[in-house]
Design a protein around this motif. Structure first.
Motif, mmCIF file in Angstrom:
data_model
loop_
_atom_site.group_PDB
_atom_site.id
_atom_site.type_symbol
_atom_site.label_atom_id
_atom_site.label_comp_id
_atom_site.label_asym_id
_atom_site.label_seq_id
_atom_site.Cartn_x
_atom_site.Cartn_y
_atom_site.Cartn_z
ATOM 1 N N ASP A 99 0.847 -1.195 0.000
ATOM 2 C CA ASP A 99 0.000 0.000 0.000
ATOM 3 C C ASP A 99 0.874 1.234 0.000
ATOM 4 O O ASP A 99 1.938 1.262 0.646
ATOM 5 C CB ASP A 99 -0.945 0.024 1.202
ATOM 6 C CG ASP A 99 -2.038 1.069 1.020
ATOM 7 O OD1 ASP A 99 -2.619 1.128 -0.083
ATOM 8 O OD2 ASP A 99 -2.303 1.835 1.956
ATOM 9 N N GLU A 145 -4.037 -1.986 5.151
ATOM 10 C CA GLU A 145 -4.456 -2.170 3.758
ATOM 11 C C GLU A 145 -3.506 -3.126 3.041
ATOM 12 O O GLU A 145 -3.937 -3.933 2.216
ATOM 13 C CB GLU A 145 -4.536 -0.833 3.023
ATOM 14 C CG GLU A 145 -5.142 -0.976 1.649
ATOM 15 C CD GLU A 145 -5.785 0.287 1.112
ATOM 16 O OE1 GLU A 145 -6.200 0.245 -0.055
ATOM 17 O OE2 GLU A 145 -5.853 1.297 1.837
ATOM 18 N N LEU A 155 -11.586 -4.431 1.994
ATOM 19 C CA LEU A 155 -11.359 -3.278 2.861
ATOM 20 C C LEU A 155 -12.558 -3.060 3.780
ATOM 21 O O LEU A 155 -12.401 -2.824 4.980
ATOM 22 C CB LEU A 155 -11.094 -2.032 2.013
ATOM 23 C CG LEU A 155 -10.514 -0.815 2.727
ATOM 24 C CD1 LEU A 155 -9.098 -1.088 3.211
ATOM 25 C CD2 LEU A 155 -10.516 0.399 1.791
ATOM 26 N N LEU A 159 -10.926 -4.335 7.394
ATOM 27 C CA LEU A 159 -10.100 -3.261 7.955
ATOM 28 C C LEU A 159 -10.165 -3.224 9.471
ATOM 29 O O LEU A 159 -9.134 -3.129 10.151
ATOM 30 C CB LEU A 159 -10.511 -1.907 7.363
ATOM 31 C CG LEU A 159 -9.700 -0.695 7.829
ATOM 32 C CD1 LEU A 159 -8.209 -0.874 7.523
ATOM 33 C CD2 LEU A 159 -10.230 0.581 7.186
#
Length: 210
Positions: A99, A145, A155, A159
């Motif tokens: 990420d 991420e 996500l 998350l």
């Protein structure tokens, strides 16, 4: 493992780097999405072709719009991340997630953390200065991420289930029990997190300017 950081300023690569399927997919997209798709897939093929010392057209990469890029069995694993002005790519023999964010990205750190982070990773954020809090939340976001991409997760779903804070070596999925090593890198205006169980000690970013 190999990492590449490509600022968006370089001269665009020739469309010949793209496969026929990628050219068709790009033509079906509109405006900036089409340009971004061509840019990311062309650079992915170029970087992998140099890494494997093979013609770009012979790299068995599959990267439809909106889906994680994959390689044929035996070629390893890839991951892609981009901001509005840079692209980050990663390859490994084991599953990998990457990420990328700009260090100066503007966001409301505590609001974001309270909405998306698990309770254990919120500890201590309230007592930090606004600058320190923003830095910690950004590092957590990057790590989580990257872990979600490593996991091939979602996500929206995963998350809040991933836990990582401070300088921990490993991120933990609180629901599934998954664990993965996390490493952070910084170059210029960008920060990068990589989730992979391959030893990353001494790993340097390869900066591609042309």
């Amino acid at each position: 493992m190999a990492l590449w950081l490509i600022p968006s300023a370089p001269v665009p690569l020739p469309a010949a780097l793209l496969s026929p399927e990628e050219l068709i997919a790009a033509d079906a997209l509109a405006g900036r999405r089409a340009d971004q798709y061509r840019f990311t897939r062309a650079w992915l093929r170029r970087c992998l072709s140099r890494h494997f010392d093979r013609d770009p057209g012979l790299i068995p990469v599959h990267a439809p719009p909106g889906q994680p890029a994959t390689l044929d069995r035996g070629w390893g694993f890839v991951s892609i991340s981009h901001s509005h002005d840079a692209l980050a790519l990663a390859w490994s023999v084991l599953p990998i997630g990457i990420d990328l964010e700009r260090s100066d990205r503007s966001f409301h750190a505590l609001t974001l953390a309270r909405r998306f982070f698990c309770r254990r990773d919120l500890d201590g954020l309230n007592s930090m200065s606004s600058k320190a809090c923003r830095s910690e939340v950004l590092r957590q976001w990057l790590a989580k991420e990257a872990a979600i991409k490593w996991q091939r997760g979602s996500l929206a779903r995963d998350l809040s289930a991933w836990s990582w804070s401070g300088n921990a070596e490993v991120a933990n999925h609180l629901d599934h029990g998954d664990r993965v090593r996390i490493r952070h890198y910084q170059f210029g205006d960008w920060q990068i997190a990589v989730a992979c169980d391959v030893d990353q000690s001494g790993q340097d970013l390869q900066i591609c300017l042309r």
